[in-house]
Write a protein that holds these residues in place. Structure first.
Motif, PDB file in Angstrom:
ATOM      1  N   ALA A 184       0.839  -1.207   0.000  1.00 55.74           N
ATOM      2  CA  ALA A 184       0.000   0.000   0.000  1.00 55.74           C
ATOM      3  C   ALA A 184       0.873   1.256   0.000  1.00 55.74           C
ATOM      4  O   ALA A 184       0.584   2.218  -0.713  1.00 55.74           O
ATOM      5  CB  ALA A 184      -0.938  -0.016   1.197  1.00 55.74           C
ATOM      6  N   ARG A 185       1.940   1.225   0.799  1.00 55.10           N
ATOM      7  CA  ARG A 185       2.845   2.385   0.840  1.00 55.10           C
ATOM      8  C   ARG A 185       3.505   2.656  -0.505  1.00 55.10           C
ATOM      9  O   ARG A 185       3.683   3.802  -0.914  1.00 55.10           O
ATOM     10  CB  ARG A 185       3.928   2.183   1.907  1.00 55.10           C
ATOM     11  CG  ARG A 185       3.441   2.506   3.260  1.00 55.10           C
ATOM     12  CD  ARG A 185       4.526   2.530   4.315  1.00 55.10           C
ATOM     13  NE  ARG A 185       3.887   2.551   5.620  1.00 55.10           N
ATOM     14  CZ  ARG A 185       3.285   3.618   6.133  1.00 55.10           C
ATOM     15  NH1 ARG A 185       3.295   4.772   5.470  1.00 55.10           N
ATOM     16  NH2 ARG A 185       2.680   3.547   7.295  1.00 55.10           N
ATOM     17  N   LYS A 186       3.864   1.572  -1.208  1.00 59.06           N
ATOM     18  CA  LYS A 186       4.460   1.739  -2.540  1.00 59.06           C
ATOM     19  C   LYS A 186       3.479   2.415  -3.495  1.00 59.06           C
ATOM     20  O   LYS A 186       3.852   3.287  -4.279  1.00 59.06           O
ATOM     21  CB  LYS A 186       4.859   0.368  -3.114  1.00 59.06           C
ATOM     22  CG  LYS A 186       6.177  -0.145  -2.583  1.00 59.06           C
ATOM     23  CD  LYS A 186       6.584  -1.413  -3.321  1.00 59.06           C
ATOM     24  CE  LYS A 186       7.760  -2.075  -2.610  1.00 59.06           C
ATOM     25  NZ  LYS A 186       7.742  -3.542  -2.799  1.00 59.06           N
ATOM     26  N   LYS A 187       2.197   1.985  -3.418  1.00 59.40           N
ATOM     27  CA  LYS A 187       1.176   2.585  -4.300  1.00 59.40           C
ATOM     28  C   LYS A 187       0.935   4.045  -3.950  1.00 59.40           C
ATOM     29  O   LYS A 187       0.765   4.886  -4.832  1.00 59.40           O
ATOM     30  CB  LYS A 187      -0.145   1.828  -4.173  1.00 59.40           C
ATOM     31  CG  LYS A 187      -0.145   0.538  -4.946  1.00 59.40           C
ATOM     32  CD  LYS A 187      -1.433  -0.211  -4.756  1.00 59.40           C
ATOM     33  CE  LYS A 187      -1.193  -1.669  -5.117  1.00 59.40           C
ATOM     34  NZ  LYS A 187      -2.331  -2.510  -4.752  1.00 59.40           N
ATOM     35  N   LEU A 188       0.905   4.326  -2.660  1.00 60.95           N
ATOM     36  CA  LEU A 188       0.713   5.705  -2.191  1.00 60.95           C
ATOM     37  C   LEU A 188       1.746   6.620  -2.842  1.00 60.95           C
ATOM     38  O   LEU A 188       1.430   7.700  -3.346  1.00 60.95           O
ATOM     39  CB  LEU A 188       0.870   5.723  -0.665  1.00 60.95           C
ATOM     40  CG  LEU A 188       0.821   7.065   0.057  1.00 60.95           C
ATOM     41  CD1 LEU A 188      -0.608   7.545   0.164  1.00 60.95           C
ATOM     42  CD2 LEU A 188       1.415   6.962   1.460  1.00 60.95           C
ATOM     43  N   LYS A 189       2.989   6.160  -2.857  1.00 66.26           N
ATOM     44  CA  LYS A 189       4.086   6.945  -3.382  1.00 66.26           C
ATOM     45  C   LYS A 189       4.067   6.984  -4.916  1.00 66.26           C
ATOM     46  O   LYS A 189       4.115   8.048  -5.533  1.00 66.26           O
ATOM     47  CB  LYS A 189       5.401   6.332  -2.892  1.00 66.26           C
ATOM     48  CG  LYS A 189       6.511   7.303  -2.897  1.00 66.26           C
ATOM     49  CD  LYS A 189       7.692   6.869  -2.040  1.00 66.26           C
ATOM     50  CE  LYS A 189       8.817   7.854  -2.266  1.00 66.26           C
ATOM     51  NZ  LYS A 189      10.115   7.229  -2.468  1.00 66.26           N
ATOM     52  N   ARG A 190       3.960   5.804  -5.518  1.00 68.50           N
ATOM     53  CA  ARG A 190       4.037   5.707  -6.978  1.00 68.50           C
ATOM     54  C   ARG A 190       2.908   6.476  -7.664  1.00 68.50           C
ATOM     55  O   ARG A 190       3.098   7.083  -8.713  1.00 68.50           O
ATOM     56  CB  ARG A 190       4.008   4.230  -7.417  1.00 68.50           C
ATOM     57  CG  ARG A 190       4.264   4.024  -8.899  1.00 68.50           C
ATOM     58  CD  ARG A 190       4.405   2.563  -9.258  1.00 68.50           C
ATOM     59  NE  ARG A 190       3.172   1.822  -9.130  1.00 68.50           N
ATOM     60  CZ  ARG A 190       2.187   1.873 -10.015  1.00 68.50           C
ATOM     61  NH1 ARG A 190       2.276   2.639 -11.088  1.00 68.50           N
ATOM     62  NH2 ARG A 190       1.086   1.171  -9.832  1.00 68.50           N
ATOM     63  N   LYS A 191       1.702   6.452  -7.039  1.00 72.05           N
ATOM     64  CA  LYS A 191       0.549   7.101  -7.672  1.00 72.05           C
ATOM     65  C   LYS A 191       0.351   8.539  -7.193  1.00 72.05           C
ATOM     66  O   LYS A 191      -0.614   9.183  -7.547  1.00 72.05           O
ATOM     67  CB  LYS A 191      -0.711   6.255  -7.452  1.00 72.05           C
ATOM     68  CG  LYS A 191      -0.545   4.806  -7.968  1.00 72.05           C
ATOM     69  CD  LYS A 191      -1.844   4.042  -8.080  1.00 72.05           C
ATOM     70  CE  LYS A 191      -1.554   2.562  -8.408  1.00 72.05           C
ATOM     71  NZ  LYS A 191      -2.709   1.868  -8.977  1.00 72.05           N
ATOM     72  N   ASN A 192       1.274   9.002  -6.318  1.00 73.15           N
ATOM     73  CA  ASN A 192       1.244  10.406  -5.877  1.00 73.15           C
ATOM     74  C   ASN A 192      -0.055  10.742  -5.127  1.00 73.15           C
ATOM     75  O   ASN A 192      -0.700  11.761  -5.389  1.00 73.15           O
ATOM     76  CB  ASN A 192       1.443  11.329  -7.094  1.00 73.15           C
ATOM     77  CG  ASN A 192       1.792  12.762  -6.706  1.00 73.15           C
ATOM     78  OD1 ASN A 192       2.204  13.022  -5.585  1.00 73.15           O
ATOM     79  ND2 ASN A 192       1.592  13.686  -7.642  1.00 73.15           N
ATOM     80  N   LEU A 193      -0.443   9.865  -4.176  1.00 71.96           N
ATOM     81  CA  LEU A 193      -1.717  10.004  -3.472  1.00 71.96           C
ATOM     82  C   LEU A 193      -1.544  10.788  -2.168  1.00 71.96           C
ATOM     83  O   LEU A 193      -0.454  10.847  -1.609  1.00 71.96           O
ATOM     84  CB  LEU A 193      -2.279   8.616  -3.134  1.00 71.96           C
ATOM     85  CG  LEU A 193      -2.362   7.622  -4.284  1.00 71.96           C
ATOM     86  CD1 LEU A 193      -2.914   6.281  -3.792  1.00 71.96           C
ATOM     87  CD2 LEU A 193      -3.249   8.164  -5.414  1.00 71.96           C
ATOM     88  N   ASP A 194      -2.665  11.347  -1.686  1.00 76.32           N
ATOM     89  CA  ASP A 194      -2.655  12.008  -0.382  1.00 76.32           C
ATOM     90  C   ASP A 194      -2.816  11.001   0.746  1.00 76.32           C
ATOM     91  O   ASP A 194      -2.231  11.141   1.797  1.00 76.32           O
ATOM     92  CB  ASP A 194      -3.747  13.076  -0.337  1.00 76.32           C
ATOM     93  CG  ASP A 194      -3.392  14.221  -1.262  1.00 76.32           C
ATOM     94  OD1 ASP A 194      -2.678  15.127  -0.815  1.00 76.32           O
ATOM     95  OD2 ASP A 194      -3.778  14.179  -2.448  1.00 76.32           O
ATOM     96  N   PHE A 195      -3.696  10.004   0.533  1.00 81.82           N
ATOM     97  CA  PHE A 195      -3.695   8.829   1.411  1.00 81.82           C
ATOM     98  C   PHE A 195      -4.259   7.642   0.665  1.00 81.82           C
ATOM     99  O   PHE A 195      -4.872   7.790  -0.397  1.00 81.82           O
ATOM    100  CB  PHE A 195      -4.400   9.072   2.759  1.00 81.82           C
ATOM    101  CG  PHE A 195      -5.885   9.323   2.728  1.00 81.82           C
ATOM    102  CD1 PHE A 195      -6.790   8.291   2.478  1.00 81.82           C
ATOM    103  CD2 PHE A 195      -6.398  10.588   3.014  1.00 81.82           C
ATOM    104  CE1 PHE A 195      -8.163   8.518   2.501  1.00 81.82           C
ATOM    105  CE2 PHE A 195      -7.773  10.830   3.027  1.00 81.82           C
ATOM    106  CZ  PHE A 195      -8.649   9.786   2.765  1.00 81.82           C
TER     107      PHE A 195
END
Ligand code: C5P
Length: 219
Positions: free
Chosen positions: A155-166
């Motif tokens: 989940a943390r990787k996706k948060l970063k890769r997709k440039n998400l707020d949460f």
């Protein structure tokens, strides 16, 4: 106002599965019911937001004067719709279970049964959320992750890769959480913190998620 904290905000939400055509009668899909995304859409409208809900094929409807429901079938159609509304939106919530791959070729006639095996060549679909993450200016961007293993790390990787707020993590390992059920158990992961929530009805989960968004918008 106090009871309409999302008044004046435009929220774009994707929900449901996508269907990727194999031939005129068959598709590749998944078990997403759309319930979580629809619950968020309804609750956001009740909190005063103007909502555009882009939905893959589901049995659900949503009748609310502040919700515009746009029905699509494939990932590509969802991608085109999401892109066309993104610029004018305050918050994007990607709650759809989008296909990662689609058949590379769609047969124009029903594929006949012949040999003992059949191979389908698949090709990657567009990642809607990742592509909006690259375009993002002031919009808040929220994703979902459903993982079977190494959940938090993935989940943390996706948060970063997709440039998400949460990112909202729901685990298939939790009883009563995820696809089809009326309840869900989530964690919300920010770049610098994590909040765990109890198992509860999707309507209440929707409110928890929207309360986090209200905090972000007011920060
Ligand atoms: O498929 P994945 O686990 O990467 O999905 C994480 C998030 O990205 C979800 O919010 C999902 O709606 C979104 N997503 C998307 N387009 C895709 C794949 C996923 O918007 N092609």
């Amino acid at each position: 106002s106090e009871d309409l904290p999302l008044k004046g905000k435009k929220i774009l939400i994707t929900a449901g599965p996508t269907y990727e055509a194999i031939d005129p009668v068959r598709f590749i899909g998944n078990h997403s019911s759309g319930k979580m995304g629809y619950a968020i859409a309804r609750t956001a409208a009740e909190l005063g937001a103007e909502v555009i809900l882009i939905s893959g094929p589901t049995n659900l409807g949503l009748d609310h004067k502040s919700v515009e429901l746009i029905r699509v079938t494939s990932t590509h159609e969802m991608f085109v719709a999401a892109n066309s509304y993104f610029e004018d939106t305050d918050v994007f919530i990607g709650a759809a279970a989008v296909a990662d791959y689609r058949p590379k070729f769609v047969a124009d006639k029903k594929i006949k049964k012949s040999g003992d095996s059949l191979s389908l060549e698949l090709t990657k679909t567009e990642d809607i959320l990742a592509s909006l993450g690259e375009m993002k200016r002031n919009q808040k961007l929220i994703g979902f992750a459903l993982e079977t293993n190494n959940e938090e790390e993935n989940a943390r990787k996706k948060l970063k890769r997709k440039n998400l707020d949460f990112i909202v993590l729901n685990s298939l390992q939790d009883k009563g959480a995820g696809f089809k059920s009326e309840t869900n158990k989530i964690s919300i992961i920010y770049p610098d913190k994590k909040k765990d929530f109890d198992l509860k009805p999707k309507k209440e989960v929707a409110l928890d998620i929207l309360n986090e968004i209200i905090e972000l918008l007011n920060a």
